[in-house]
Design a protein around this motif. Structure first.
Motif, PDB file in Angstrom:
ATOM      1  N   LYS A  14       0.839  -1.204   0.000  1.00 32.04           N
ATOM      2  CA  LYS A  14       0.000   0.000   0.000  1.00 32.04           C
ATOM      3  C   LYS A  14       0.877   1.259   0.000  1.00 32.04           C
ATOM      4  O   LYS A  14       0.593   2.225  -0.704  1.00 32.04           O
ATOM      5  CB  LYS A  14      -0.924   0.007   1.217  1.00 32.04           C
TER       6      LYS A  14
ATOM      7  N   ARG B 265       2.077   1.872  -3.483  1.00 31.73           N
ATOM      8  CA  ARG B 265       1.014   2.426  -4.344  1.00 31.73           C
ATOM      9  C   ARG B 265       0.804   3.914  -4.070  1.00 31.73           C
ATOM     10  O   ARG B 265       0.641   4.713  -4.987  1.00 31.73           O
ATOM     11  CB  ARG B 265      -0.295   1.665  -4.120  1.00 31.73           C
ATOM     12  N   LEU B 266       0.788   4.270  -2.781  1.00 32.09           N
ATOM     13  CA  LEU B 266       0.560   5.677  -2.418  1.00 32.09           C
ATOM     14  C   LEU B 266       1.703   6.575  -2.894  1.00 32.09           C
ATOM     15  O   LEU B 266       1.480   7.689  -3.351  1.00 32.09           O
ATOM     16  CB  LEU B 266       0.376   5.808  -0.900  1.00 32.09           C
TER      17      LEU B 266
ATOM     18  N   ALA C 118       1.480   6.946  -6.702  1.00 31.94           N
ATOM     19  CA  ALA C 118       0.308   7.711  -7.163  1.00 31.94           C
ATOM     20  C   ALA C 118       0.652   9.183  -7.361  1.00 31.94           C
ATOM     21  O   ALA C 118      -0.058   9.898  -8.063  1.00 31.94           O
ATOM     22  CB  ALA C 118      -0.834   7.572  -6.159  1.00 31.94           C
ATOM     23  N   THR C 119       1.753   9.631  -6.774  1.00 31.02           N
ATOM     24  CA  THR C 119       2.159  11.035  -6.962  1.00 31.02           C
ATOM     25  C   THR C 119       2.852  11.242  -8.312  1.00 31.02           C
ATOM     26  O   THR C 119       3.110  12.374  -8.695  1.00 31.02           O
ATOM     27  CB  THR C 119       3.120  11.485  -5.834  1.00 31.02           C
ATOM     28  N   LEU C 120       3.166  10.144  -8.999  1.00 29.73           N
ATOM     29  CA  LEU C 120       3.845  10.255 -10.302  1.00 29.73           C
ATOM     30  C   LEU C 120       2.820  10.242 -11.434  1.00 29.73           C
ATOM     31  O   LEU C 120       2.058   9.282 -11.561  1.00 29.73           O
ATOM     32  CB  LEU C 120       4.759   9.047 -10.537  1.00 29.73           C
TER      33      LEU C 120
END
Lengths: 308, 95
Positions: free
Chosen positions: A187, A190-191, A194-196
């Motif tokens: 997780k 993934r977090l 997700a900023t990319l």
């Protein structure tokens, strides 16, 4: 005769009792040799105090060119379990098998319980084929996918439980804890990713080791070499890679912890892409990357920082 | 490009937030049970959503529902459970 034991004699007896107890604990431990730094870490996590893990291939050694020494073979022969990545990563593994059978060493191959990924060589027809891998070969770097690592942790738990049934409760509890931490790590990854922006999810590395990571996390991958560090990059392949980096406006390219980054430096000079940092591709490293969780966090942090 | 409407629904009041790469994030000003936001993204390759709901840890197990709509049609509906901070990533399917 039957008189009371003197105080000095008592101390000697206590001393020898400790020695005997120490020998017993040593003899009682499950002895596990590992050809994989990642599996050694998993084995320590699952086995805890009941297992003695001996790293045959250590962090920082290029496992693609490693060959077991006679001393390594003796160490393996004295073990109860040998851990290996498999999927062709240890090219010498078949040569070890007769010795393992003769000495009753159980072989646990991580690659046996993961879904293999076909390697895709960048610039397929361009590189030198004097090396051992063939196109369509399996990518052996399965540990860059966390679900694969969870499957292998379970495999190790089962192997330990079979070899040491008295330790089943310990192995089950440790493996359960490890799997929960791996789920949390998944997780976290993934977090962070997700900023990319998706358009930035392009990995350019020395050799093709991050295929599983790319598939799990929606990255495209371009490499100078093939699936092994022994693959030789051709000038044609490097030229094509430079054109690709320019046309895709790739922000950064990545070196690996055990390789000479000279070719990558040449590519950065010609493309304007920056050298994004060093990734741990073929196993664990030192410092924060000395554990699997640390290695994944280090890699993901380097990737996000360079490509955001 | 397409407008993606996001609706976060919490089972109890929580600080809610949704983040998309390269765009200002949407956050509730205080504890709330819902948050709506709209992001314009490349319809051929929409970005992932990072969603957060910070519940009172004493409140036990809580749930966060995330619905994604395009032109009024629901294209993704997912739920996450946890205690305290519930956070995860929602991958929006490509058309």
């Amino acid at each position: 005769m039957g008189g009371p034991i003197s105080r000095p004699m008592n101390r000697v007896l206590i001393f020898f009792s400790f020695l005997t107890l120490g020998s017993f604990v040593q003899a009682g431990n499950l002895r596990v040799a590992s050809l994989s730094t990642v599996m050694a870490d998993l084995a320590r996590e699952v086995g805890g105090d009941r297992v003695e893990v001996i790293e045959i291939v250590k962090a920082g050694v290029d496992p693609h060119i490693y060959e077991p020494t006679p001393g390594d073979r003796k160490t393996i022969a004295k073990s109860q379990i040998l851990l290996a990545n498999g999927l062709g990563f240890e090219g010498y593994l078949n040569n070890l098998r007769p010795g393992l059978e003769k000495n009753g060493v159980r072989l646990v191959v991580g690659g046996d319980v993961v879904k293999p990924l076909q390697a895709v060589c960048s610039g397929e027809e361009a590189h030198d084929h004097s090396h051992s891998h063939s196109h369509g070969a399996t990518d052996p770097h399965w540990w860059h996918s966390i679900p694969n690592v969870q499957a292998v942790a379970t495999q190790i738990r089962d192997a330990f439980a079979k070899a040491d049934p008295e330790g089943i409760a310990t192995y089950e509890a440790n493996a359960k804890d490890l799997n929960a931490r791996l789920a949390a790590l998944s997780k976290w990854v993934r977090l962070q990713l997700a900023t990319l922006p998706k358009a930035n999810r392009i990995l350019v590395t020395s050799h093709e080791a991050l295929g599983y990571f790319a598939v799990d996390n929606g990255f495209e991958i371009f490499t100078v070499q093939g699936v092994s560090t022994t693959d030789q990059p051709s000038s044609q392949n490097v030229k094509r890679l430079i054109e690709e980096i320019k046309s895709r406006k790739v922000k950064a390219i990545f070196a690996e912890n055990i390789e000479n980054p000279k070719v990558l430096e040449q590519i950065t000079n010609e493309t304007g892409a920056k050298l994004g940092g060093v990734l741990y591709a073929d196993g664990l490293g030192s410092g924060p990357a000395a554990t699997y969780e640390g290695m994944m966090k280090t890699n993901v942090s380097v990737i996000v920082e360079a490509l955001k | 490009m397409a407008a993606y409407d996001i609706l976060l629904t919490a089972s109890a009041p929580a600080r809610l937030a949704v983040r998309v790469a390269n765009q200002p994030s949407a956050e509730s000003t205080g504890p709330a049970t819902s948050l709506s936001a709209s992001f314009t993204m490349n319809a051929a390759e929409p970005e992932d959503l990072a969603v957060f709901a910070n519940f009172d840890p004493a409140g036990g197990n809580c749930a966060l529902r995330v619905e994604v709509r395009v032109a009024g049609k629901t294209i993704s509906d997912s739920s996450f459970w946890g205690t305290g901070l519930v956070e995860d990533v929602v991958a929006i399917p490509n058309p």
